[in-house]
Design a protein around this motif. Sequence first.
Motif: not given
Length: 333
Positions: A86-96
């Motif tokens: 929710k708050n750091y979607p940039l990080l989530s997408e980069a990991i995935l």
Amino acid sequence: MNSFAYTRADGVTHAVSERADEPTAAFVAGGTNLIDLMKENVARPTRLIDINRLPLATITDTENGGLRLGALVTNADTAYNKKVAKNYPLLSEAILAGASAQLRNMATDGGNLMQRTRCYYFYDLATPCNKREPGSGCSAINGFNRIHAILGTGTPTGEVQCIATHPSDMCVALAALEATVRVTGPDGDRTIPFAEFHRLPGDTPQLDNTLEAGELITAIDLPANGFSKNYAYLKLRDRASYAFALVSVAAALELEGNTITDARIALGGVAHKPWRRPEVEAMLHGKSVGNDVFQTVADALLDGAQGYGHNTFKLELAKRAIVRALSQAAKLN
């Protein structure tokens, strides 16, 4: 593979003291990179210090409104954590965008920061490599260098000793978010701004980061602002999955209407560390979103870039990727 001893650490202090007593030992958690290096005889630790039972596998709130990622939280658990998504979607997408589901289930956040280059000459013991054996030469400079660096490769005297790139997707996002790395070592605890954690090759290409001898990563702190509204992670690679980036871009914007009030841009696949230039990002402040201003910034970010033959295509590819990622972050397309 060489023989080695094994210790299971029962606490952070125990782990650090074991490493201090045996400098040629190595910490191991998920082992998704270290075990490969050992199999190829590139890494030869005399002892593995297993840190998997340390209490470093939680994601918690920080006092300043951010999040603290324990070093042993897996990449998968980080990417799918509700607060991160929710708050750091940039990080989530980069990991995935990185590795495979199986690897993300094993790889830890601390280990992700410690990944070593995937330069094929680094893994080939039959070829010279300044990162593996300082002073032996860099086979990539005049060899097949499609995946190699175009930025930050020189020394103060202009000599180039290494054109390896850092392989992480997660670290590109962490660089853009301006995370902080928390470490513990023989001299106690300290924090390292993410921009200062990884290093350029310079005269010591064998060093990937600024950790002191025996230090252990314990957590990664995310700031309160996660740029959760206007962001994009763009990864360009030779195939759609399970491939390292030729060029990647983490772009994050703060907007008031169409006016940019803050901007972050980090590049992967182009340097020995995630590449940022805050002074170039500042060129966007007060500007209206648009491809013309994005192109100007892209040109400035690639100022001084140098191709080495097979990777020269990255010069133009990176510029186009920056414009595209900024356009996506600004929701222009």
